[in-house]
Every structure is written in structure tokens, then in C-alpha cells.
Design a protein around this motif. Sequence first.
Motif, PDB file in Angstrom:
ATOM      1  N   SER A  64       0.824  -1.208   0.000  1.00 45.91           N
ATOM      2  CA  SER A  64       0.000   0.000   0.000  1.00 45.91           C
ATOM      3  C   SER A  64       0.860   1.261   0.000  1.00 45.91           C
ATOM      4  O   SER A  64       0.597   2.212  -0.740  1.00 45.91           O
ATOM      5  CB  SER A  64      -0.925   0.001   1.221  1.00 45.91           C
ATOM      6  N   LEU A  65       1.895   1.255   0.833  1.00 42.81           N
ATOM      7  CA  LEU A  65       2.804   2.402   0.869  1.00 42.81           C
ATOM      8  C   LEU A  65       3.522   2.582  -0.467  1.00 42.81           C
ATOM      9  O   LEU A  65       3.726   3.707  -0.929  1.00 42.81           O
ATOM     10  CB  LEU A  65       3.827   2.223   1.990  1.00 42.81           C
ATOM     11  N   ARG A  66       3.866   1.478  -1.087  1.00 42.99           N
ATOM     12  CA  ARG A  66       4.623   1.557  -2.349  1.00 42.99           C
ATOM     13  C   ARG A  66       3.777   2.097  -3.485  1.00 42.99           C
ATOM     14  O   ARG A  66       4.311   2.695  -4.429  1.00 42.99           O
ATOM     15  CB  ARG A  66       5.193   0.179  -2.687  1.00 42.99           C
ATOM     16  N   ARG A  67       2.476   1.901  -3.423  1.00 44.64           N
ATOM     17  CA  ARG A  67       1.622   2.482  -4.476  1.00 44.64           C
ATOM     18  C   ARG A  67       1.690   4.005  -4.451  1.00 44.64           C
ATOM     19  O   ARG A  67       1.574   4.657  -5.490  1.00 44.64           O
ATOM     20  CB  ARG A  67       0.175   1.998  -4.317  1.00 44.64           C
ATOM     21  N   GLY A  68       1.890   4.568  -3.269  1.00 45.90           N
ATOM     22  CA  GLY A  68       2.035   6.019  -3.172  1.00 45.90           C
ATOM     23  C   GLY A  68       3.462   6.480  -3.342  1.00 45.90           C
ATOM     24  O   GLY A  68       3.705   7.612  -3.757  1.00 45.90           O
ATOM     25  N   ARG A  69       4.401   5.581  -3.003  1.00 41.89           N
ATOM     26  CA  ARG A  69       5.838   5.868  -3.130  1.00 41.89           C
ATOM     27  C   ARG A  69       6.489   4.693  -3.854  1.00 41.89           C
ATOM     28  O   ARG A  69       7.010   3.775  -3.221  1.00 41.89           O
ATOM     29  CB  ARG A  69       6.468   6.026  -1.747  1.00 41.89           C
TER      30      ARG A  69
END
Length: 234
Positions: A64-69
Motif C-alpha cells: 500500500s505504501l509503495r503504491r504512493g511511493r
Amino acid sequence: MCTETALRREESDRYCLSTAQADTFLTGAPWRRFLVVGDEVADGRGEPAEGYGRDGWADRVAASLRRGRPGLAYLNLGRKGRLAAEIRSRQLGRILEFKPDLTALTCCGGELVREPFDADSVEAEFDRVVAPLRDSGGDVLLVNWFDITRFGPRPAEEAERLRLRLRELAERKQAVALRHGAIYVNLAGHPAAADRDVYGADGSVPTMRGHAIAAASVIRGLGAHLTGAADEGR
């Protein structure tokens, strides 16, 4: 890859989050280096649950974090049976070397059954890990797991003893979080903690539904932290 039926099952679970919902909670998340440390709960072990995929809670949060970063660096140092004292003595150097700006810490399964039970020592070890991470400017997330005494082949007396220990450890983790300005997520108080299918056959290892619910709770906790930080900056 989840089947369409599997996806519908997880996304219809009121305690889980869809990809779009997770992304909404984490909109504007600043973290670029995410580290997870702890015992087997941290490393993602769990029994299959039809319709809930194969990823542990930490991998789900990282995704989930990687989708934004898209450039997010992610390291999971979770190891089966790892004690808080061992995290501090064996892994703290590597943790600090990674320079995480978000660290998730969950353990205490070993301490729970260890004799003699020493909550003071556990709290002190958590302090020794959390303090340098906060001093370096990173955020720390302390995760208290589901109450494993609800189900499983345990005599009533043993279950009650473990339940009291779990409650004390939860209070100690919360105290550490408050002392250092860390984020605290308490899954023991989650409504789904009473659901049998959150736990595996032995009552200790979670199922993948448990992991999916844990990931959703962590993402909600991170989202609440981001909202609070934004409000403080106004």
C-alpha cells in the motif's frame, strides 16, 4: 494471484480494506524506508484462509505504501521466536543502518510463555529499540496482536494466566508508545478478535484473514497519524 471470488470475499469483509480505500488512508504518506521487526507475526506466517490471498500484514502495508511511493525501500527482519531482548542485542545495529523513517515493531509471543514472566524487562527492551529510532527522526509503530487465548487447545487456567500477561504487555507497549510519541495499534481490542477464523488451528498462528484485518487496522492507524500530524501543522 487472487481469483475474482477471492477478491470479492476479502473486499466484502467489513474489517478489511479495498486497494482504493487503503490508498485513501495513506494519501500523502511521506515514508520512503519501511522496516518491520519482531517475531513470526512480523514475518507473515499464517494459515491459509480462502479468499484472503497469501500476503502477511506487513507485506500488505508495504504494498500500500509503495503504491504512493513507488521507490519505497522495505525490509522485514521478523524471525520466528524472536524476543524483544534479541531484537535489541542482535538486530538494532542493522535496523539503524537501514535508516528507516517508519518502523513497525511487534513481538512478545516468546515473552508471553517465558518463565519467569518479566514485563518490566520487556518494556525496557522496547524502550531501548524505540528511543534511538525516534531520536533519528523516524516514526515508530507498535502493534499489539490479537488475543490468542480466545481459542485453542489450552486449559482454562493456562488461558487465564496468558490473558493477564497479554493485557499487561499491551499496557507496557502503549506506555512506550506514549512516552516516545509512537503510533500504537491494539488488535486485541478489535471486534474481529472474537472471530474464530482469525486464528489458526492451534489458536496461536493467525490465518490470512487475520493478516488482512491486521493490515487494514495498521493502515487506518497510519492514516489517523497522518491526519493528526496535518492538523497539528495548521
